[in-house]
Scaffold this active site. Sequence first.
Site, short mmCIF file in Angstrom:
data_model
loop_
_atom_site.label_atom_id
_atom_site.label_comp_id
_atom_site.label_asym_id
_atom_site.label_seq_id
_atom_site.Cartn_x
_atom_site.Cartn_y
_atom_site.Cartn_z
N GLU A 244 0.80 -1.21 0.00
CA GLU A 244 0.00 0.00 0.00
C GLU A 244 0.84 1.27 0.00
O GLU A 244 0.54 2.23 -0.70
CB GLU A 244 -0.92 0.00 1.23
N GLN A 366 -9.58 -5.59 3.10
CA GLN A 366 -10.61 -4.64 2.73
C GLN A 366 -11.98 -5.10 3.23
O GLN A 366 -12.23 -6.30 3.35
CB GLN A 366 -10.67 -4.49 1.21
#
Length: 446
Positions: A244, A366
């Site tokens: 990320e 997520q």
Amino acid sequence: MNAVVRISEARSMGLRVPPHSIDAEQAVLGGLMLAPDKIETLADKLSEQDFYRKDHRMIWRAVLELTGRGQPCDAVTLGDWFDNNGLSELIGGGSYCIELSNNTPSAANIAAYAQIIREKSVLRLVIDQATQLVESAYGNESSGVELVDRGITQLMALQKVEARSEFTLRQAMTMAFAEAERAKALGGRIPGIASGLIDLDRILGGWHDSDLIVIGARPAQGKTAALLNFSTSCSLPSGIISAEQPAQQIGARVMSIKSHVPAERMRNGRFESHDLRKLEGAVGELCDRTCLIYDRSSPTIADVSRMARKWKQQNGIRVLFVDYIQRIEASQTRSSANKAEKVGEVVRGLKNLARDLEIPVVALAQVGRQAEGRQPGMGDLSDSSEIEKEADQILTLFRPGTADENADDSIAEIDVCKNRHGPTGLVKCTWLKETMRFVNLPGENV
């Protein structure tokens, strides 16, 4: 025996003979004829393929089969087993079993001899796997990276000590009681690796070896900040897989967490001299820690596995943090698979890593849009089916202040939705936005 003669002839011709110990193999087999009850101890340490000679492998097989039926395994019953299976010529009509029994004085050192057999077997496996890698490299069967991945995985697997897998209920309870006594002896300290949040550690007991812990949240809830807070609280060698953010951003966030200097000041350079001293103090405190970062965008699960195994071998990492599951790619051979199948492969890979390396793996995930504005549950995790099955613990993160302007923006909630080892429940902590810290509620001290 003819096998001994052939080995001697090979050596005399200057040929390399694979590592083995005939004496140790004979001592183990002869010892089992004298003390067949020893098979319970050795069966979890040795397999048929660990024996170098074919006749020894067959005698081992016969011993296992006979003891499995509750029958004795002396020279006579073994000879009868070989006769019944049409294999008597393999051991010279049963005379070799008698020879083994007569030439073994006792079974006193049988465990030590078994260890020698296993060590020689591992050396042969190393030779076999290295030879296969050499042949694959000459044959251009795979890319260099794939060969390295395969070699690391195979060779590190040989380091794993085989564990006993069969127990009586009494033995299982005895081990559990010993573990409970060990936890009691800690005097209230958690048995696992501390997360830094008291109430969370009370429920989970910290991060435990071989566990896969998944933390899910919607965007902007602070899940990456939570992961970095957990890693900063860990003083043991650790690794961070970041798909990320780049390493520089991770470094800046960790400095803000540790120094309490707001991240915004660090980005725009508007910090005072006392802030600079705090930053220098944080760097000085953390620079000696072993924390390794892999910040490749969209790494494959093979990349993650290779890096984690390397860190475990070279740096002795005790916990792995992963940001995040859905950003990790499945193997190239599964490029046609759907998203859920790919996520399943990634999650299984992370769980296997936790077990093989015997470390906790803490991974972010997520959460789907359907959980917007509320505390997510397990079923809200994106492509959640395999995650729900493979994870040992599942936590979801939510800050009520992001959905309700009347809610306290400094409160964060961590819901332990799944815990294979104990209770579940909701944990509240304080969110300090400026420094991106999750800390204990006021009045609690670690």
